[in-house]
Design a protein around this motif. Sequence first.
Motif, PDB file in Angstrom:
ATOM      1  N   LEU A 119      76.248 -28.348  40.819  1.00 11.77           N
ATOM      2  CA  LEU A 119      76.764 -26.992  40.637  1.00 11.77           C
ATOM      3  C   LEU A 119      75.705 -26.235  39.857  1.00 11.77           C
ATOM      4  N   LYS A 120      75.199 -25.173  40.471  1.00 11.83           N
ATOM      5  CA  LYS A 120      74.173 -24.365  39.819  1.00 11.83           C
ATOM      6  C   LYS A 120      74.707 -22.944  39.773  1.00 11.83           C
ATOM      7  N   ILE A 121      75.067 -22.494  38.566  1.00 13.71           N
ATOM      8  CA  ILE A 121      75.585 -21.140  38.405  1.00 13.71           C
ATOM      9  C   ILE A 121      74.863 -20.451  37.249  1.00 13.71           C
ATOM     10  N   GLU A 122      74.684 -19.146  37.413  1.00 15.51           N
ATOM     11  CA  GLU A 122      74.090 -18.332  36.364  1.00 15.51           C
ATOM     12  C   GLU A 122      75.122 -17.300  35.940  1.00 15.51           C
ATOM     13  N   ARG A 123      75.480 -17.359  34.678  1.00 16.10           N
ATOM     14  CA  ARG A 123      76.442 -16.406  34.130  1.00 16.10           C
ATOM     15  C   ARG A 123      75.688 -15.190  33.605  1.00 16.10           C
ATOM     16  N   LYS A 124      76.007 -14.049  34.191  1.00 14.80           N
ATOM     17  CA  LYS A 124      75.389 -12.787  33.770  1.00 14.80           C
ATOM     18  C   LYS A 124      76.451 -11.951  33.069  1.00 14.80           C
ATOM     19  N   GLN A 125      76.054 -10.797  32.548  1.00 12.83           N
ATOM     20  CA  GLN A 125      76.985  -9.988  31.764  1.00 12.83           C
ATOM     21  C   GLN A 125      78.270  -9.659  32.509  1.00 12.83           C
ATOM     22  N   ASP A 126      78.150  -9.175  33.753  1.00 20.06           N
ATOM     23  CA  ASP A 126      79.370  -8.789  34.467  1.00 20.06           C
ATOM     24  C   ASP A 126      79.565  -9.533  35.782  1.00 20.06           C
ATOM     25  N   SER A 127      78.785 -10.590  35.970  1.00 17.57           N
ATOM     26  CA  SER A 127      78.958 -11.376  37.195  1.00 17.57           C
ATOM     27  C   SER A 127      78.566 -12.829  36.968  1.00 17.57           C
ATOM     28  N   ILE A 128      78.999 -13.655  37.891  1.00 16.31           N
ATOM     29  CA  ILE A 128      78.619 -15.061  37.923  1.00 16.31           C
ATOM     30  C   ILE A 128      77.949 -15.276  39.272  1.00 16.31           C
ATOM     31  N   GLU A 129      76.709 -15.735  39.252  1.00 17.47           N
ATOM     32  CA  GLU A 129      76.009 -16.026  40.501  1.00 17.47           C
ATOM     33  C   GLU A 129      76.120 -17.520  40.775  1.00 17.47           C
ATOM     34  N   LEU A 130      76.766 -17.851  41.869  1.00 15.49           N
ATOM     35  CA  LEU A 130      76.832 -19.240  42.283  1.00 15.49           C
ATOM     36  C   LEU A 130      75.588 -19.494  43.130  1.00 15.49           C
ATOM     37  N   ILE A 131      74.620 -20.169  42.544  1.00 17.09           N
ATOM     38  CA  ILE A 131      73.321 -20.373  43.177  1.00 17.09           C
ATOM     39  C   ILE A 131      73.404 -21.498  44.211  1.00 17.09           C
ATOM     40  N   GLN A 132      73.995 -22.617  43.817  1.00 14.31           N
ATOM     41  CA  GLN A 132      74.138 -23.757  44.726  1.00 14.31           C
ATOM     42  C   GLN A 132      75.353 -24.569  44.331  1.00 14.31           C
ATOM     43  N   ILE A 133      76.031 -25.066  45.343  1.00 13.38           N
ATOM     44  CA  ILE A 133      77.049 -26.088  45.136  1.00 13.38           C
ATOM     45  C   ILE A 133      76.914 -27.065  46.287  1.00 13.38           C
ATOM     46  N   GLN A 134      76.806 -28.329  45.945  1.00 11.75           N
ATOM     47  CA  GLN A 134      76.706 -29.375  46.957  1.00 11.75           C
ATOM     48  C   GLN A 134      77.514 -30.565  46.486  1.00 11.75           C
ATOM     49  N   ILE A 135      78.299 -31.092  47.397  1.00 13.78           N
ATOM     50  CA  ILE A 135      79.107 -32.272  47.103  1.00 13.78           C
ATOM     51  C   ILE A 135      78.766 -33.334  48.137  1.00 13.78           C
ATOM     52  N   ASP A 136      78.517 -34.537  47.657  1.00 17.48           N
ATOM     53  CA  ASP A 136      78.180 -35.648  48.542  1.00 17.48           C
ATOM     54  C   ASP A 136      79.212 -35.744  49.660  1.00 17.48           C
ATOM     55  N   PRO A 137      78.753 -35.898  50.893  1.00 16.26           N
ATOM     56  CA  PRO A 137      79.692 -35.981  52.029  1.00 16.26           C
ATOM     57  C   PRO A 137      80.792 -37.029  51.853  1.00 16.26           C
ATOM     58  N   LEU A 138      80.525 -38.102  51.117  1.00 21.82           N
ATOM     59  CA  LEU A 138      81.558 -39.121  50.879  1.00 21.82           C
ATOM     60  C   LEU A 138      82.730 -38.582  50.063  1.00 21.82           C
ATOM     61  N   TYR A 139      82.503 -37.486  49.337  1.00 21.96           N
ATOM     62  CA  TYR A 139      83.537 -36.911  48.473  1.00 21.96           C
ATOM     63  C   TYR A 139      84.059 -35.578  48.996  1.00 21.96           C
ATOM     64  N   GLN A 140      83.547 -35.131  50.132  1.00 22.89           N
ATOM     65  CA  GLN A 140      84.033 -33.881  50.711  1.00 22.89           C
ATOM     66  C   GLN A 140      85.404 -34.097  51.341  1.00 22.89           C
ATOM     67  N   GLY A 141      86.174 -33.018  51.462  1.00 29.63           N
ATOM     68  CA  GLY A 141      87.490 -33.100  52.073  1.00 29.63           C
ATOM     69  C   GLY A 141      88.562 -33.622  51.143  1.00 29.63           C
ATOM     70  N   ARG A 142      88.267 -33.725  49.869  1.00 28.70           N
ATOM     71  CA  ARG A 142      89.240 -34.215  48.882  1.00 28.70           C
ATOM     72  C   ARG A 142      89.755 -33.109  47.961  1.00 28.70           C
ATOM     73  N   GLY A 143      89.348 -31.866  48.237  1.00 27.60           N
ATOM     74  CA  GLY A 143      89.781 -30.747  47.410  1.00 27.60           C
ATOM     75  C   GLY A 143      88.924 -30.527  46.176  1.00 27.60           C
ATOM     76  N   ILE A 144      87.841 -31.269  46.048  1.00 23.69           N
ATOM     77  CA  ILE A 144      86.988 -31.143  44.863  1.00 23.69           C
ATOM     78  C   ILE A 144      86.305 -29.777  44.834  1.00 23.69           C
ATOM     79  N   GLY A 145      85.729 -29.370  45.961  1.00 24.36           N
ATOM     80  CA  GLY A 145      85.073 -28.061  46.021  1.00 24.36           C
ATOM     81  C   GLY A 145      86.041 -26.937  45.713  1.00 24.36           C
ATOM     82  N   LYS A 146      87.235 -27.030  46.286  1.00 19.30           N
ATOM     83  CA  LYS A 146      88.254 -26.001  46.030  1.00 19.30           C
ATOM     84  C   LYS A 146      88.613 -25.951  44.548  1.00 19.30           C
ATOM     85  N   LYS A 147      88.762 -27.122  43.933  1.00 20.19           N
ATOM     86  CA  LYS A 147      89.096 -27.198  42.507  1.00 20.19           C
ATOM     87  C   LYS A 147      87.996 -26.543  41.660  1.00 20.19           C
TER      88      LYS A 147
END
Length: 146
Positions: free
Chosen positions: A65-93
């Motif tokens: 999870l790569k995010i940059e918190r700015k004064q009035d916004s949050i930039e989600l730069i990258q999010i990657q979850i290993d395919p073995l753990y995808q589909g479990r609701g982790i990304g949504k959480k």
Amino acid sequence: MSQLTYRTALESDLNFLLDLRTKTMNPHLIASSLSTTVDSHMLRVKYKFEHASIIEYNRTSIGLLKIERKQDSIELIQIQIDPLYQGRGIGKKIFEQIINEANSEKRSITLQVLKVNKAQRLYIKLGFKIMEESHDSYLMKYSKDV
């Protein structure tokens, strides 16, 4: 899902992150006719590395999870979850946590997603809107005001 934790990414995580990026992004990059070389992946892994966190589930490294918190916004730069753990609701959480933070601090969230990446469906379900479009990707934004 209380076993979901984050820790600061370290130089010693670079091999894990390179492997993770290759597994999660190569299909999308190939479908978009974008580079999949080790050098291009490593450039992206190291991009804004100071904002990188390792996602851990039950003390196992499963993502980035790569995010940059700015004064009035949050930039989600990258999010990657290993395919073995995808589909479990982790990304949504993870997204729900970021959205709750943004809402409580009255910030928007921006991210870019490749047009061929099916993750954009999750983003739309969570309230993100397409703001701009390039040849291969969308710039999306979440805001209570959008």
